[in-house]
Scaffold this active site. Structure first.
Site, PDB file in Angstrom:
ATOM      1  N   THR A   1      18.047  17.628 -29.829  1.00 42.94           N
ATOM      2  CA  THR A   1      16.641  18.034 -29.685  1.00 42.94           C
ATOM      3  C   THR A   1      16.555  19.531 -29.964  1.00 42.94           C
ATOM      4  O   THR A   1      16.310  19.934 -31.091  1.00 42.94           O
ATOM      5  CB  THR A   1      16.089  17.715 -28.279  1.00 42.94           C
ATOM      6  OG1 THR A   1      16.962  18.249 -27.297  1.00 42.94           O
ATOM      7  CG2 THR A   1      15.945  16.227 -28.090  1.00 42.94           C
TER       8      THR A   1
ATOM      9  N   LYS B   1      24.942  16.168 -26.773  1.00 43.78           N
ATOM     10  CA  LYS B   1      23.851  17.109 -27.029  1.00 43.78           C
ATOM     11  C   LYS B   1      23.593  17.954 -25.793  1.00 43.78           C
ATOM     12  O   LYS B   1      23.981  17.588 -24.689  1.00 43.78           O
ATOM     13  CB  LYS B   1      22.594  16.381 -27.451  1.00 43.78           C
ATOM     14  CG  LYS B   1      21.977  15.564 -26.331  1.00 43.78           C
ATOM     15  CD  LYS B   1      20.584  15.126 -26.671  1.00 43.78           C
ATOM     16  CE  LYS B   1      19.694  16.296 -26.973  1.00 43.78           C
ATOM     17  NZ  LYS B   1      19.446  17.162 -25.790  1.00 43.78           N
TER      18      LYS B   1
ATOM     19  N   THR C   1      18.091  16.769 -22.610  1.00 44.17           N
ATOM     20  CA  THR C   1      18.956  16.001 -21.741  1.00 44.17           C
ATOM     21  C   THR C   1      20.398  16.217 -22.139  1.00 44.17           C
ATOM     22  O   THR C   1      20.694  16.477 -23.289  1.00 44.17           O
ATOM     23  CB  THR C   1      18.611  14.512 -21.931  1.00 44.17           C
ATOM     24  OG1 THR C   1      17.249  14.336 -21.624  1.00 44.17           O
ATOM     25  CG2 THR C   1      19.468  13.625 -21.080  1.00 44.17           C
TER      26      THR C   1
ATOM     27  N   GLU D   1      20.997  27.852 -23.963  1.00 42.76           N
ATOM     28  CA  GLU D   1      19.833  28.610 -24.418  1.00 42.76           C
ATOM     29  C   GLU D   1      20.015  30.102 -24.148  1.00 42.76           C
ATOM     30  O   GLU D   1      20.164  30.520 -23.008  1.00 42.76           O
ATOM     31  CB  GLU D   1      18.583  28.111 -23.704  1.00 42.76           C
ATOM     32  CG  GLU D   1      18.137  26.769 -24.237  1.00 42.76           C
ATOM     33  CD  GLU D   1      17.075  26.121 -23.381  1.00 42.76           C
ATOM     34  OE1 GLU D   1      16.779  26.652 -22.306  1.00 42.76           O
ATOM     35  OE2 GLU D   1      16.551  25.083 -23.807  1.00 42.76           O
TER      36      GLU D   1
ATOM     37  N   ASN E   1      12.466  30.000 -22.398  1.00 44.26           N
ATOM     38  CA  ASN E   1      11.949  29.124 -21.356  1.00 44.26           C
ATOM     39  C   ASN E   1      10.613  29.565 -20.791  1.00 44.26           C
ATOM     40  O   ASN E   1       9.903  28.776 -20.190  1.00 44.26           O
ATOM     41  CB  ASN E   1      12.976  28.988 -20.229  1.00 44.26           C
ATOM     42  CG  ASN E   1      14.122  28.100 -20.647  1.00 44.26           C
ATOM     43  OD1 ASN E   1      13.919  26.924 -20.876  1.00 44.26           O
ATOM     44  ND2 ASN E   1      15.299  28.676 -20.799  1.00 44.26           N
TER      45      ASN E   1
ATOM     46  N   SER F   1       3.477  30.140 -25.196  1.00 41.24           N
ATOM     47  CA  SER F   1       2.400  31.142 -25.152  1.00 41.24           C
ATOM     48  C   SER F   1       2.194  31.805 -26.503  1.00 41.24           C
ATOM     49  O   SER F   1       2.970  31.619 -27.416  1.00 41.24           O
ATOM     50  CB  SER F   1       2.678  32.178 -24.079  1.00 41.24           C
ATOM     51  OG  SER F   1       3.891  32.830 -24.347  1.00 41.24           O
TER      52      SER F   1
END
EC number: 2.3.1.35
Lengths: 439, 439
Positions: free
Chosen positions: B175, B201, B212, B301, B434, B439
């Site tokens: 993803t 993943k 996930t 991330e 995150n 925005s």
């Protein structure tokens, strides 16, 4: 590449003007103050504080201390004194900021004991009737001569009971806090009027500081040590142990309370005969401790939001608190709040992995989540009985523009137990403060 | 005002070139592949994957699933099938990405069941011999027609056993991952040569995705379902359950394994008669699962660091892992790593509040902490038997320039139990991804 936003700048003067009281009501029979004795390197910031009971020598005290295995020397010394005296006849608190006296070996223990010794001596206390606290850098021994020299000076010339004395005392325990944290409150139990004054300092850690959660409050109500300890524990569970700034628990965390009975009235004990007065006092102290603890969240490092997590209708208080804590400590939830993002998936996820007591503690199809604005406008449902709502993004964004927000989770278990937890968001500035401070 | 640093930019192509293999060794008797069926909105990204056992219809399978209370429909369906079949006769995995089929009610359950039904049908499997996984956005129903239409197309035209087929399969389950995660390995047990291939993943969640942790690996070794389940559980504890990207656990997390016996040899069971072969296989699978899980941390991330927390000489494995996890999940530790700051105080603090089993699990005066560089150069002591070292800041800074680092904690309990845990740092980019994504 991701969108980059400007860092928020901390408005120190703004926070100070909003959260520091201009005046206060103070309990009878206490003298407090703060001076600069030389622990802090700038040569002027207040770094030594004393609180003295001036109403006899027989005040009750209670304490709740860090459960971290690496307990700082002052924590060990204060716990020991409180235990030896069974909480009776504790007449002063002495606190230094700028150095936590943590991971400092046997010298650290001697230094903490000397702070107690000198304080008791200059205040004409019996032996071991002071509690000691330290906050600041860890791993370095205290500049103990400066502190032991400062205590007599502070005790003889700078203690008093004016608003400014209390502000000085609150300022002298600060490290990386952006404003001193002081709350006062007057209340009645039957015909008796009592007063609470409390102060605390923030929980964030800025390298190389390991700033500590320190707090203490005092009252002129007459309370037995055992009742005071029981109320303190209950109140701390629902206040200082129900806030999360970054989820870390320091080596020095300490919350203590003192009651000197200077305002008179019948002594409050935790026996059935004074259950009503006990319960009234507990309610007052819980609310008071929550006010104090919330100031720590307001001053969280890099915080731009003040978020109340309200969990309702859990099977037990423990479940309610555990779920609230799980949400409040989720980095993903906290960054979503910073990003003003109505991401119910992250809330639900944090509910789902909370450490709960039974298989029926969380029932997905009975779980509801909503945003409740604090301005009294309509709430916004995110999840109703486990079904996602079609969220009005514009309304969500409107609600999330505000600094304050309540996230309400209803577990629908018919257990009827509730818990509140307070947290802030996780911002760029948090990373900047904690990651880049020394670079 | 605090110092502001530039955001790190993710070097996708760099990561892909370092961590995606150019070739692999693949187990016998499997066909895999991935296509775009239309779940992902861009009209081209692969979003549907199948793994098929082509060696008979009697493979063993095992699974470890999320303990989150909000279990996605595919998790519930796969658990049920695995239980009903006692792990025997599971012949395929079917996975879609782009939509997690989580919090989707009864329709979601029907969709997950239909994915199994259609997969079994087109692959000529007996009923209920496929496991299903989904990952992506939560709260929306699957575009089930696209998926059910895609399965026959994928099964008939796009399954195979070449390196490219495996890469396609690994890509189709991604993803927000920045590279497909694929590991292969060949090993011997006695005279028998076996092969493992696995893919997974990432664990990060990007709003509105709740990405996930999905992983599966397959082997051509002959293993009974019960031995495979036991080994999988043991390996996942030491790999996928020993990584922390942001501490959150999703509604869909699933790790499954399959063994078809296509490479022959004596069947490996968890009985005493084949203890040696069992133990050999377990060692191989643990190391293999760790390699896979580490790729998730590499792709965390905003990650700029890959940190191994190595806890040694604990009283129990549970203690060792709990302490390693406590450090790995500390936001303060993770931001310090991002800031290249040798802040041993934060490490010690996280050790001190870890959830351990006994009063002797952590003895401050026996605890040592050091940085171990992965380039073979000298380690740097930070704390030795509870005493802080005078840290050579220049050497610390040198070590912390590297992407990889081992933080070694020796508890000195004489319990002799060790645990490794892998984590990344907490960076500005994490907050950006995150917090600011929508925005």
């Amino acid at each position: 590449m991701h969108k980059v936003t400007k860092f928020a700048i901390r408005h120190l003067s703004d926070k100070a003007s909003r959260f520091v009281p201009k005046a206060g009501v103070y309990p009878k029979g206490y003298a407090v103050g703060g001076i600069h004795c030389g622990v802090k390197k700038d040569g002027k910031s207040l770094d030594l504080a004393i609180l003295q009971n001036t109403f006899g020598k027989n005040a009750s005290a209670a304490g709740v201390f860090t459960v971290n295995k690496f307990k700082a020397a002052p924590v060990q010394v204060s716990k020991k004194i409180l235990k030896e005296k069974s909480g009776l006849g504790i007449n002063s608190f002495v606190i230094n900021s700028g150095n936590a006296n943590a991971v400092t070996g046997t010298q650290g223990m001697r230094d903490a004991e000397d702070m107690v010794l000198v304080t008791d001596s200059v205040l004409d206390n019996p032996t071991n009737s002071s509690l000691v606290m330290s906050t600041g850098v860890i791993g370095n021994n205290l500049p103990i001569d400066k502190i032991l020299g400062g205590i007599p000076k502070l005790a003889s010339q700078h203690l008093g009971n004016t608003h400014q004395h209390w502000i000085d005392c609150a300022t002298a325990i600060c490290t990386t806090d952006t404003f001193p944290k002081l709350v006062t409150k007057r209340f009645s139990i039957g015909d008796d009027t009592y007063t609470l004054a409390g102060l605390c300092k923030g929980a964030g850690m800025i390298c190389p500081n390991m700033a500590t959660l320190l707090g203490f409050f005092v009252t002129d109500a007459p309370v037995t040590p055992s009742a005071l300890q029981q109320i303190l524990k209950y109140a701390v569970d629902r206040s200082f142990n129900s806030i999360s700034v970054d989820g870390d628990m320091s080596t020095n965390d300490t919350i203590v309370a003192m009651a000197n009975g200077a305002a008179g009235g019948e002594v409050i004990d935790n026996t059935s005969s004074c259950a009503e007065r006990y319960s009234r006092l507990q309610t007052e102290i819980v609310g008071f401790a929550q006010q104090l603890a919330q100031l720590v969240v307001r001053d969280g490092e890099g915080a731009t939001k003040f978020i109340t997590i309200r969990v309702k209708d859990a099977l037990s208080y423990k479940d309610a608190k555990s779920i609230a804590s799980s949400i409040a400590n989720s980095s993903l939830f906290k960054t979503a709040m910073y990003g003003k993002d109505a991401n119910w998936g992250r809330i639900l996820c944090a509910i789902g992995y909370a450490n709960v007591t039974s298989a029926n503690s969380v029932i997905p199809e009975k779980t509801s989540v909503k945003f409740v604005p604090v301005d009294g406008s309509d709430h916004l449902n995110l999840l109703v009985n486990g079904e996602p709502e079609q969220v009005d993004e514009e309304r969500a964004s409107e609600i999330l523009q505000n600094e304050d927000l309540i996230v309400e989770v209803n577990l629908g278990t018919n257990g009827g137990q509730n818990a509140d937890f307070w947290t802030c968001d996780l911002s760029h500035e948090y990373v900047t403060i904690n990651g880049d401070y020394r670079s």
